[in-house]
Design an enzyme around this catalytic site. Structure first.
Site, PDB file in Angstrom:
ATOM      1  CB  SER A   1       9.992  14.724   7.594  1.00  0.00           C
ATOM      2  OG  SER A   1       9.772  15.083   8.472  1.00  0.00           O
TER       3      SER A   1
ATOM      4  CB  SER B   1      -0.885  15.574   5.712  1.00  0.00           C
ATOM      5  OG  SER B   1      -0.145  14.403   5.873  1.00  0.00           O
TER       6      SER B   1
ATOM      7  CD  GLU C   1       2.532   6.155   4.242  1.00  0.00           C
ATOM      8  OE1 GLU C   1       1.904   6.612   5.416  1.00  0.00           O
ATOM      9  OE2 GLU C   1       2.431   6.905   2.927  1.00  0.00           O
TER      10      GLU C   1
ATOM     11  CD  GLN D   1      -2.319   8.190   4.749  1.00  0.00           C
ATOM     12  OE1 GLN D   1      -2.037   9.293   3.826  1.00  0.00           O
ATOM     13  NE2 GLN D   1      -1.413   7.682   5.399  1.00  0.00           N
TER      14      GLN D   1
END
Lengths: 364, 406
Positions: B377, B130, B245, B127
């Site tokens: 997060s 980020s 996810e 993936q």
């Protein structure tokens, strides 16, 4: 596979909530709570009409013949409104004690009166719940003597039920000779605790010591589940009020709910509390339908929801700032409701002890 | 309230029992983790797909089993493998995230080409989301892709690309429309990791292993047709993927398995001739955690019911990633506390070598921190819970802070 309240259960909870919000706005709650007896005749009669008291009473005796899950759905509504009404002991535990330990004659004698709202039964335990304070009772034939502290729903009882260590339960009239009831206002003005003193009082015995212990334990378990459900309702109200307050209170030129410090506090409450609702449903359903898991889940739900309730009560009050600490908002009624539920019928430590015994991790 | 299985689901459960009894010996060891599947695992995966115990709802045209979606069936299947301790088939970012995304918004050609090999485990995905400057603020991604002569030319850097060092393919979030507002300037591309110009550097973490990588792109050519949905639709596609996810990370089965493992260990290990579970402070912590796991298990049943009815669970879904990953960390915390000094020796040679019991718990304990942070997060989750779940207002935007193209 369907894990949810039924339509009927949901609607009953909603109509109960609606009725109580209507009949018990904050000013009425203050007035009803002030005496501290946990009983208001007007509210009681209204709830009789709604069928609350006969929820678990079989239809042949004038009740609805429903189960602990239905009682839990009702308890969530009662906790949500901090209702001034005897329920967990008087309506749920006493009815179940009669159903599980009582003879057909005893059931016929008491259950119709419970459903009709004419009988209210305070419940005390001699042992079993880990309560502090005196808890002794002895039977001499059919005469009961002893002293029980911390009895529930005994602010305006017609009868008293005492659970004995040997697994039997004993029923007496509250006004019988040799019976004295001293009800105390508690931190939670919506429900009292009582000291019961018996001095050779005439008593009716439910159950026998061979069949009793498991049956009586199941009555305690149901009471624990229902108190946990009450806490979920009360904590949900505290969360809802905190969120509503955070959306309207402005400081530093912003509503405080836009600050992460406040927003995250609300998110923490929701994350803790939401799974507790499902946990209560499962634990209540286990009381009705999964005997192998019933005791463990009852102990665990009482312990865990007690802990979560305290956290939500604290955080919600903090979100309200100084106003939360005042009497003006009345938020403290829910804070104290949660605190009462946490201690009654065994606090988290006692319930976890019972859970450990149930799993064979320690000896009782 | 009815927790009994229907006749159809009971029959499935019986089939699963028979399947597991017959074939369990062929299964690879459960767990196994972050490495390219070996031949045994690929054979096992193939068998699972044939029987409909993996890729169950993926249409037959794309190599799946082609069953109608029935979330209770999926739960019955997952439960049977968990209970038996048998490998439940591959779970990786391609299978869990890319395949559902292509099924939802991919082109027919993309589905034909990629879904089959992905569910069989022949093609491994990573993936590319980020970036060093775009973590929680993912939409600030600056990796550029310019369309020239039928190809996107990609330049930039991604970070936290797990499995990039052995992956065949990547799904990539990149900026194709630099002049548009930040959320509308992104596109979602799929590309081969063998394309010239890609450099993968391992990123060692606190576990001592390199579960992640940094991936650098220098003039990497990606055919224009490898875009999923259109130009500027990347944020929308990325969110479809992230939804899958977060559900994966909030799965309550993981909590139940871990509680069992922890309970078993406390019942087995002794200190000074006393079982650990007989020590009141450890036992009480275990009991507290058991209560919390029970709550999330019941909550999982509620979510399952929502899904089977096609109801959006709203707040109930939004709390799962934050709640479950925090609880996971507390479960591994008790395990490492109970192991004490005997649990401190720690040698992690590579990702593929299994550690002993203590090492495994410590790896989990470290990795749990990664799970609390990854996939949005905990602090971002709390914003999401507050804003989308409780309808609290968003933080006002600061003026004058460099935030890319707002």
């Amino acid at each position: 596979m369907e894990f949810d309240l039924s339509e009927d259960q949901r609607l009953f909870g909603e109509s109960l909530s609606g009725f109580l919000q209507d009949r018990q706005p904050l000013e009425a709650l203050r007035r009803m709570a002030e005496p501290g007896s946990g009983f208001d005749a007007g509210l009681w009669d209204g709830l009789t009409e709604l069928g609350l008291h006969g929820l678990l009473v079989p239809e042949q005796f004038g009740g609805a013949g429903l189960g602990v899950l239905d009682a839990a759905a009702a308890a969530e509504a009662l906790g949500g409104t901090a209702a001034v009404v005897p329920f967990a002991a008087s309506t749920v535990m006493a009815t179940l004690a009669l159903l599980r330990l009582g003879s057909p004659a005893q059931q016929a004698a008491y259950l119709p009166g419970i459903a009709a709202g004419e009988i209210r039964i305070g419940v005390g335990f001699a042992g079993r719940t880990g309560q502090t304070g005196p808890a002794e009772a002895r039977l001499d034939g059919t005469r009961l003597s002893g002293r029980i502290s911390g009895a529930l729903d005994a602010g305006a009882p017609t009868h008293l039920l005492v659970c004995l260590p040997d697994g039997r339960a004993v029923l007496t009239g509250a006004a019988e000779a040799g019976v004295s009831v001293s009800s105390h206002r508690t931190i939670d003005r919506t429900r009292p605790v009582a000291d019961l003193v018996f001095d050779g009082a005439a008593a009716e015995i439910l159950g026998s010591s061979n069949r009793g212990p498991a049956a009586l334990a199941s009555v305690l378990d149901a009471g624990r589940v229902v108190l946990a459900a009450d806490t979920v309702g009360a904590a949900q109200t505290m969360l809802d009020r905190a969120v509503a307050y955070a959306k309207e209170r402005a400081q530093f030129g912003r509503v405080i709910g836009s600050f992460q410090g406040v927003k995250h506090a609300c998110a923490d409450m929701a994350t803790m509390l939401e799974p507790c609702r499902a946990m209560v449903w499962y634990a209540a359903h286990a009381q009705d339908s999964i005997p192998a898991e019933a005791r463990l889940w009852a102990c665990q739900v009482k312990a865990h929801v007690g802990d979560v309730g305290r956290e939500v009560a604290r955080i919600s009050t903090e979100v309200h700032g100084g106003m939360g600490f005042t009497d003006l908002l009345g938020l403290h009624y829910w804070f104290k409701r949660i605190a009462f539920n946490r201690q009654a019928l065994g606090g988290p430590e006692r319930c976890r002890h019972d859970a450990a015994v149930e799993q064979g991790w320690i000896v009782a | 309230m009815d927790l009994r299985l229907s006749e159809k689901h009971s029959a499935l459960q019986a089939d699963l029992q028979a399947f597991i009894t017959r074939y369990a010996a062929e299964a690879p060891k459960a767990g196994g983790g972050r490495k390219r599947p070996d031949a045994r695992t690929l054979d096992w995966q193939k068998r699972l797909v044939e029987h409909g115990y993996a890729a169950r709802t993926v249409p037959r045209a794309y190599g799946g089993f082609g069953a109608e979606l029935d979330v209770v069936e999926l739960a019955v299947i997952a439960d049977a493998f968990v209970q038996a301790g048998v490998h439940p088939g591959l779970s990786n970012q391609g299978i869990s995230m890319l395949v559902p995304t292509l099924l939802e918004v991919g082109t027919e050609a993309q589905r034909q080409e990629w879904i089959g090999p992905t569910i069989r485990g022949d093609v491994i995905w990573c993936q590319g989301y980020s970036e060093p400057g775009a973590g929680s603020d993912l939409a600030a991604a600056q990796t550029r892709a310019e369309l020239k002569d039928g190809h996107f030319i990609v330049n930039g850097q991604k970070i936290w690309t797990s499995s990039a060092h052995y992956a065949d393919m990547m799904f990539l979030l990149c900026r194709t429309e630099p002049d548009r507002p930040k959320h509308q300037g992104l596109s979602y591309l799929i590309l081969s990791m063998k394309t010239p110009g890609i450099e993968v550097r391992p990123l060692r973490t606190m576990t001592g292993r390199a579960e992640f990588n940094e991936t650098f792109f220098t003039d990497v050519k990606v055919p224009a047709e490898n875009i999923v949905m259109g130009r500027g639709q990347g944020w929308h596609v990325a969110n479809i993927t992230l939804k899958h996810e977060r559900l994966m990370l909030g799965d309550s089965n993981r909590l139940t398995q871990r509680l069992h493992k922890l309970t078993e260990m406390l019942q087995r290990l002794e200190v000074g001739g006393e079982k650990l579970i007989a020590i009141p402070s450890l036992r009480d912590r275990l009991l507290q955690l058991q209560g919390e796991v029970f709550a999330w298990r019941a909550h999982g049943l509620r979510l399952l019911t929502d899904q089977s009815r096609g109801v959006d669970s709203g707040l109930r879904r939004l709390i799962t990633k934050y709640g479950a990953t925090m609880l996971c960390f507390r479960l591994s915390s008790l395990a490492v506390d109970a192991l004490g000094t005997a649990g401190l020796p720690y040698e992690v040679e590579s990702e593929t070598v299994e550690g002993d019991e203590a090492t495994t718990w410590h790896v989990d304990h470290f990795y749990d921190i990664g799970l609390i942070i990854g996939g949005g997060s905990s602090n971002i989750q709390k914003n999401i819970i507050g804003e989308r779940g409780l309808d609290l207002p968003r933080e006002p935007k600061m003026i004058g802070v460099a935030a890319g193209r707002n």
